[in-house]
Design a protein around this motif. Structure first.
Motif, PDB file in Angstrom:
ATOM      1  N   MET A   1      47.903  27.286  49.222  1.00 45.47           N
ATOM      2  CA  MET A   1      49.141  26.797  48.650  1.00 45.47           C
ATOM      3  C   MET A   1      49.593  27.783  47.580  1.00 45.47           C
ATOM      4  SD  MET A   1      49.884  23.281  46.539  1.00 45.47           S
ATOM      5  CE  MET A   1      49.146  22.274  47.781  1.00 45.47           C
ATOM      6  N   SER A   2      50.854  28.166  47.640  1.00 48.93           N
ATOM      7  CA  SER A   2      51.378  29.125  46.677  1.00 48.93           C
ATOM      8  C   SER A   2      51.697  28.425  45.360  1.00 48.93           C
ATOM      9  CB  SER A   2      52.636  29.791  47.232  1.00 48.93           C
ATOM     10  OG  SER A   2      53.706  28.865  47.245  1.00 48.93           O
ATOM     11  N   ALA A   3      51.848  29.228  44.318  1.00 44.24           N
ATOM     12  CA  ALA A   3      52.194  28.682  43.000  1.00 44.24           C
ATOM     13  C   ALA A   3      53.542  27.975  43.059  1.00 44.24           C
ATOM     14  CB  ALA A   3      52.201  29.785  41.952  1.00 44.24           C
ATOM     15  N   ARG A   4      54.461  28.522  43.863  1.00 42.58           N
ATOM     16  CA  ARG A   4      55.787  27.912  43.990  1.00 42.58           C
ATOM     17  C   ARG A   4      55.686  26.531  44.642  1.00 42.58           C
ATOM     18  NH1 ARG A   4      61.665  29.365  45.276  1.00 42.58           N
ATOM     19  NH2 ARG A   4      62.174  27.694  46.681  1.00 42.58           N
ATOM     20  N   GLN A   5      54.868  26.420  45.719  1.00 45.84           N
ATOM     21  CA  GLN A   5      54.695  25.126  46.376  1.00 45.84           C
ATOM     22  C   GLN A   5      54.073  24.121  45.415  1.00 45.84           C
ATOM     23  OE1 GLN A   5      52.453  26.507  49.788  1.00 45.84           O
ATOM     24  NE2 GLN A   5      54.070  25.720  51.152  1.00 45.84           N
ATOM     25  N   SER A   6      53.077  24.554  44.667  1.00 47.92           N
ATOM     26  CA  SER A   6      52.410  23.660  43.734  1.00 47.92           C
ATOM     27  C   SER A   6      53.387  23.176  42.661  1.00 47.92           C
ATOM     28  CB  SER A   6      51.234  24.388  43.076  1.00 47.92           C
ATOM     29  OG  SER A   6      50.614  23.556  42.135  1.00 47.92           O
ATOM     30  N   ARG A   7      54.200  24.092  42.128  1.00 47.53           N
ATOM     31  CA  ARG A   7      55.194  23.720  41.116  1.00 47.53           C
ATOM     32  C   ARG A   7      56.194  22.739  41.711  1.00 47.53           C
ATOM     33  NH1 ARG A   7      60.248  25.781  39.185  1.00 47.53           N
ATOM     34  NH2 ARG A   7      60.507  25.207  37.020  1.00 47.53           N
ATOM     35  N   ARG A   8      56.615  23.012  42.945  1.00 44.38           N
ATOM     36  CA  ARG A   8      57.570  22.119  43.604  1.00 44.38           C
ATOM     37  C   ARG A   8      56.972  20.732  43.789  1.00 44.38           C
ATOM     38  NH1 ARG A   8      62.217  22.343  46.620  1.00 44.38           N
ATOM     39  NH2 ARG A   8      62.394  20.786  48.261  1.00 44.38           N
ATOM     40  N   GLU A   9      55.738  20.654  44.248  1.00 47.69           N
ATOM     41  CA  GLU A   9      55.079  19.359  44.447  1.00 47.69           C
ATOM     42  C   GLU A   9      54.961  18.599  43.135  1.00 47.69           C
ATOM     43  OE1 GLU A   9      51.402  19.994  46.500  1.00 47.69           O
ATOM     44  OE2 GLU A   9      52.413  20.685  48.321  1.00 47.69           O
ATOM     45  N   LEU A  10      54.628  19.304  42.063  1.00 46.41           N
ATOM     46  CA  LEU A  10      54.540  18.654  40.757  1.00 46.41           C
ATOM     47  C   LEU A  10      55.907  18.141  40.298  1.00 46.41           C
ATOM     48  CD1 LEU A  10      52.077  21.055  38.898  1.00 46.41           C
ATOM     49  CD2 LEU A  10      51.623  18.715  39.698  1.00 46.41           C
ATOM     50  N   THR A  11      56.936  18.933  40.557  1.00 46.14           N
ATOM     51  CA  THR A  11      58.289  18.527  40.177  1.00 46.14           C
ATOM     52  C   THR A  11      58.727  17.314  40.983  1.00 46.14           C
ATOM     53  OG1 THR A  11      58.867  20.790  39.552  1.00 46.14           O
ATOM     54  CG2 THR A  11      60.699  19.286  39.999  1.00 46.14           C
ATOM     55  N   VAL A  12      58.474  17.338  42.287  1.00 52.20           N
ATOM     56  CA  VAL A  12      58.837  16.194  43.130  1.00 52.20           C
ATOM     57  C   VAL A  12      58.075  14.957  42.678  1.00 52.20           C
ATOM     58  CG1 VAL A  12      58.696  15.244  45.472  1.00 52.20           C
ATOM     59  CG2 VAL A  12      59.574  17.564  45.111  1.00 52.20           C
ATOM     60  N   ARG A  13      56.805  15.091  42.407  1.00 56.62           N
ATOM     61  CA  ARG A  13      56.003  13.956  41.933  1.00 56.62           C
ATOM     62  C   ARG A  13      56.571  13.417  40.616  1.00 56.62           C
ATOM     63  NH1 ARG A  13      50.230  15.458  41.067  1.00 56.62           N
ATOM     64  NH2 ARG A  13      50.417  15.928  43.276  1.00 56.62           N
ATOM     65  N   ALA A  14      56.931  14.315  39.712  1.00 56.30           N
ATOM     66  CA  ALA A  14      57.497  13.891  38.426  1.00 56.30           C
ATOM     67  C   ALA A  14      58.836  13.173  38.639  1.00 56.30           C
ATOM     68  CB  ALA A  14      57.673  15.091  37.502  1.00 56.30           C
ATOM     69  N   LEU A  15      59.653  13.660  39.571  1.00 54.70           N
ATOM     70  CA  LEU A  15      60.925  12.995  39.866  1.00 54.70           C
ATOM     71  C   LEU A  15      60.690  11.599  40.431  1.00 54.70           C
ATOM     72  CD1 LEU A  15      63.001  15.923  41.372  1.00 54.70           C
ATOM     73  CD2 LEU A  15      63.586  14.584  39.339  1.00 54.70           C
ATOM     74  N   VAL A  16      59.749  11.471  41.345  1.00 55.80           N
ATOM     75  CA  VAL A  16      59.432  10.160  41.919  1.00 55.80           C
ATOM     76  C   VAL A  16      58.965   9.211  40.815  1.00 55.80           C
ATOM     77  CG1 VAL A  16      57.820   8.934  43.441  1.00 55.80           C
ATOM     78  CG2 VAL A  16      58.972  11.014  44.245  1.00 55.80           C
ATOM     79  N   GLU A  17      58.130   9.697  39.924  1.00 58.06           N
ATOM     80  CA  GLU A  17      57.668   8.854  38.820  1.00 58.06           C
ATOM     81  C   GLU A  17      58.831   8.418  37.930  1.00 58.06           C
ATOM     82  OE1 GLU A  17      54.626  11.217  36.963  1.00 58.06           O
ATOM     83  OE2 GLU A  17      53.189  10.829  38.587  1.00 58.06           O
ATOM     84  N   GLN A  18      59.792   9.318  37.702  1.00 59.20           N
ATOM     85  CA  GLN A  18      60.946   8.967  36.879  1.00 59.20           C
ATOM     86  C   GLN A  18      61.838   7.939  37.584  1.00 59.20           C
ATOM     87  OE1 GLN A  18      61.458   9.789  33.590  1.00 59.20           O
ATOM     88  NE2 GLN A  18      59.347  10.432  33.938  1.00 59.20           N
TER      89      GLN A  18
END
Length: 164
Positions: A1-18
């Protein structure tokens, strides 16, 4: 998994939590409003649905409200009776079908809602003042996509529940 994919997954997870936090907080605020008005939480949900439908130019019948809230017609009858008695809603004959009654926002409803929710509207405006039009447009598109997914998921759940 690339750093970009990991950052994207974290961002998506944070958006879902919000989005989840928005849902829960909105529900709690609705309960406070209902309590302040001496209404049952179902009454607030019904009032919100009546208001949204009226804004959209498609007032609800009691049957449509029961479907919207996913409750029994008797539950809607009691909720509407309480809303009408409190002045938050009113019944009106459907001009297209005199046998049918439409549910409308009561005359006092907008004033009561404005007094209660007005400060929240101002706080929303202040919170968003620091964002550019492009950022707000992107946020709107994200929220529209989330709502589309939620509505699709809900529809699938309803279809699955309706299957024998």
């Amino acid at each position: 998994m690339s750093a970009r994919q990991s950052r994207r997954e974290l961002t998506v997870r944070a958006l879902v939590e919000q989005v989840q936090a928005i849902g829960w907080t909105s529900e709690r605020i609705g309960h406070v409003f209902a309590d302040a008005q001496g209404l049952h939480p179902t009454d607030f949900r019904a009032l919100s649905a009546i208001y949204r439908a009226e804004l959209a130019g498609s007032p609800l019948s009691a049957k449509a409200l029961a479907q919207e809230l996913d409750v029994q017609p008797s539950t809607v009858t009691y909720a509407v009776d309480r809303l009408v008695a409190s002045g938050h809603a009113r019944r009106e004959r459907d001009p297209g079908d005199a046998r049918r009654t439409l549910l409308r926002y009561g005359q006092e409803g907008p004033d009561v809602a404005r007094r209660f929710f007005g400060p929240l509207g101002l706080a929303h405006a202040q919170a968003m003042a620091g964002f550019t039009d492009n950022e707000l447009d992107a946020a709107r598109r994200v929220l529209e996509a989330v709502v589309t997914v939620l509505e699709s998921f809900e529809e699938e759940l309803r279809r699955a529940r309706a299957r024998p």
